[in-house]
Enzyme design. Sequence first.
Site, PDB file in Angstrom:
ATOM      1  N   GLY A  66       0.825  -1.209   0.000  1.00 32.04           N
ATOM      2  CA  GLY A  66       0.000   0.000   0.000  1.00 32.04           C
ATOM      3  C   GLY A  66       0.852   1.249   0.000  1.00 32.04           C
ATOM      4  O   GLY A  66       1.013   1.901   1.036  1.00 32.04           O
ATOM      5  N   SER A  86       1.292   3.603  -3.339  1.00 28.32           N
ATOM      6  CA  SER A  86       0.740   4.646  -4.215  1.00 28.32           C
ATOM      7  C   SER A  86      -0.648   5.073  -3.770  1.00 28.32           C
ATOM      8  O   SER A  86      -1.400   4.301  -3.189  1.00 28.32           O
ATOM      9  CB  SER A  86       0.637   4.122  -5.654  1.00 28.32           C
ATOM     10  OG  SER A  86       1.896   3.871  -6.175  1.00 28.32           O
ATOM     11  N   GLU A 113      15.298  -3.205  -5.028  1.00 28.40           N
ATOM     12  CA  GLU A 113      14.654  -3.677  -6.258  1.00 28.40           C
ATOM     13  C   GLU A 113      15.609  -3.630  -7.448  1.00 28.40           C
ATOM     14  O   GLU A 113      15.179  -3.316  -8.535  1.00 28.40           O
ATOM     15  CB  GLU A 113      13.477  -2.753  -6.610  1.00 28.40           C
ATOM     16  CG  GLU A 113      12.232  -2.943  -5.794  1.00 28.40           C
ATOM     17  CD  GLU A 113      11.060  -2.216  -6.437  1.00 28.40           C
ATOM     18  OE1 GLU A 113      11.178  -1.003  -6.651  1.00 28.40           O
ATOM     19  OE2 GLU A 113      10.066  -2.883  -6.748  1.00 28.40           O
ATOM     20  N   SER A 159       9.426   5.237 -12.563  1.00 32.00           N
ATOM     21  CA  SER A 159       9.292   5.259 -14.020  1.00 32.00           C
ATOM     22  C   SER A 159      10.644   5.531 -14.673  1.00 32.00           C
ATOM     23  O   SER A 159      11.585   5.976 -14.010  1.00 32.00           O
ATOM     24  CB  SER A 159       8.297   6.351 -14.426  1.00 32.00           C
ATOM     25  OG  SER A 159       8.866   7.619 -14.144  1.00 32.00           O
ATOM     26  N   GLU A 215      11.457   7.906 -16.460  1.00 25.12           N
ATOM     27  CA  GLU A 215      11.811   9.326 -16.282  1.00 25.12           C
ATOM     28  C   GLU A 215      12.368   9.580 -14.881  1.00 25.12           C
ATOM     29  O   GLU A 215      13.338  10.333 -14.724  1.00 25.12           O
ATOM     30  CB  GLU A 215      10.576  10.204 -16.533  1.00 25.12           C
ATOM     31  CG  GLU A 215      10.133  10.246 -17.999  1.00 25.12           C
ATOM     32  CD  GLU A 215       9.460   8.965 -18.474  1.00 25.12           C
ATOM     33  OE1 GLU A 215       9.018   8.153 -17.626  1.00 25.12           O
ATOM     34  OE2 GLU A 215       9.387   8.751 -19.698  1.00 25.12           O
TER      35      GLU A 215
END
Lengths: 380, 401
Positions: B127, B129, B245, B386, B388
């Site tokens: 939980g 975003s 990650e 992302s 970007e």
Amino acid sequence: MDFDLSEDQRLLQDSLAKLLKDKYAFEQRKGYMASETGWSRDVWAAYADLGLLAMPFAEDDGGLGYGAVETMIVAEQFGRALALEPFIPTVVIGGAFLRHGATAEQRAALVPQIAEGKLLLAFAHTETQSRFDLNDVATTAKKDGAGWVIEGRKGVVVHGDTADQIIVTARVSGGRRDRDGIEVFLIPADTQGVTRRGFKTSDGQRAADITFDNVKVSADAKLNGGLALAERVVDEAIAALGAEAIGCMEASKDLTIEYLKTRKQFGRPIGSFQSLQHRAAEMMVCLEQARSMAMLAAMMASEEDPAERRRQMRAVKIEIGRNARFVGQQTVQMHGGIAMTMEYVGGHYLKRLTVIENMFGDVDHHLAALSEEGGVFVAA
Amino acid sequence: MELRFTDEERAFRQEVRAWIDENLPAETRERMASGRTPTKAMQIDWQKRLYAKGWAVPHWPVEWGGQKWSAIQRFILSEEMQSTPAPSPLGFNANMLGPVMIAFGTEEQKKHFLPKIASLDLWFCQGFSEPGAGSDLASLKTRAVREGDHYIVNGQKTWTTLAQHADWIFLLVRTDPGAAKQQEGISFLIADMKTPGITVRPIITIDGAHEVNEVFLDDVKVPVENLIGTENRGWDCAKFLLSNERTGQARVGASKERIRRLKLIAKEAPGGARPVMEDPRFRSRLTEVEVQLKALEMTTLRVLADENRQLSQRKPNPASSVLKIRGTELQQAISELYVMAAGPYGLVASDPEADRWNEPEVAQDWQTLAQATYFNWRKQSIYGGSTEIQKNIMAKAFLGL
């Protein structure tokens, strides 16, 4: 698996970096380029003193017995400095022909001369019709008693203008594009009938157009191995050129980042603009992917299975070529006008990277061939 | 510099491969080979087998069920699972919450939860975003107010992957709205999904799948012992979690498997005058992707070799940022090649929620999945930072811009 350099390898890297820092400021380089040979005999002698010219040869032959990783380290430094000397033609390519295709007597005679910086070699394989195909050979070699007669013309022989001996592919039998019937000859450049026309290449280095008109050579001029030998040598050349490209890309990227930090427009450093930041980050992605492939090349250079080696080297050539193009172009784009000038080093990286991209097969050439051969990951 | 796998590493790979072959249920393998995600039951069954073998969480400390393996060994296990293909251990448990709890949790939390996290006795969802907090995660608004022994949590989470399967959730919540920096007032909680006030609403993505959800939190009572780490220091946990990650995101093994399959498929797939595989344009595109994947494989190994170092000697490695950017681009590019190979039969929409919808067969399974996968995989360059955001990070961390 270990990607770190050994103590000796680091020493090699450091001592060459130091030498090039002393000898290869941009203005010094300009001087070498403008000289008659187009590169520096003094610097070449300094390479010999460092042992660079003896690196790949067996200790028994008078060399240092180094491998592809050392070649990678050295070529990368040359790339950073945009060095002009004929290291790849003489030591990497010429050296590989001697190691894999010459007799012990030939090696005993030639290797010490190379190591001392007294003998230069060049590889003549391109012909007007051949494009990138090593097997497309119209130059002929005909038996003449015990020896051979060579007839034909080779173009864009890199550093062929100053070489003492030319390594030439010639056809002894078969049709122009047959894979069989090709042999490799080692021919002294002053042999009667050899005519050389030297010229500049687009990156400011030198090459020659060479005509062989009824050139008579002795039987021992023929090296052992034919086309397979030439292909093996070219694979080692691709590995070295790839490493050179990495050095060139890295220096190019560093220069660009520095410029983004210092160049001000609209009242602030242009590196504060996100569009340029993202492009710079993409340059870095390209550089790291290319660097990985240069390492793969160093690993595969000694692979004995020619099909596997070829496949991986094609992948190396493709990936480094594509990424080098991006980095070279973006160096000029992000600098703006200044990198369009001969007086600034930025554009020279693009020039050298473009030449490297087009040596021994461009991206599309290897893509087509690799596709034909089943791709990178062939079913086990 | 030694750039080849050692004999021991090769032997280890053989051992791993043999064990997976022997233990992976055929139906799980088939489902995954066809390009679909495993069912909940398949995921749990497989992770329990891995857990029993000691392979579910090899990167954890030995006392919590890990192995004394090198980074290369862990890579080999994960690559072998991806290339079989077998399900990977659930990332939310094995790679996200587990390491956070090991680093920040109390002894009681570790003893109680870590075995259940590793074995998938408890399925966790993430939980993080919120509708208003995507790339700018620290702007999250879900509020937790301390009342006695509980936090009262109110707010909304979104993009909650597989919340419909989850037993528990780990959450970032705002505990100090007055903190000077928005990162400073955040805490990291875990909560039972059965707690009153938690509502899960499915979000159907453009491929038609139910993978993500909205999670509504309405006066949810979370016991204070479910706080991980220090109150208001939850951002430390979040940063730690996101930095873990790294190599996983490249998913080179999975991409290699997808390419291997695509080559087999394209050899048979009708392409008019000749099979798709004999179309030079298709093949050349495929080769281009393979070449980039080879480079990414080498980059992954470089990052792994770096992770093998002592933490103190480790320098931030720019190659690690490459993994997320290129890894996701390549997975997306491969999904486009499947669409190309499928041609007009790629227009047939599969129904991922119905098992037997394609009987009698309208199109081959792989054809009906090609566009769905292509649509679904557009997410990859969006989540987990992302492309970007990755480039922003690189510009700051490595380029000093």
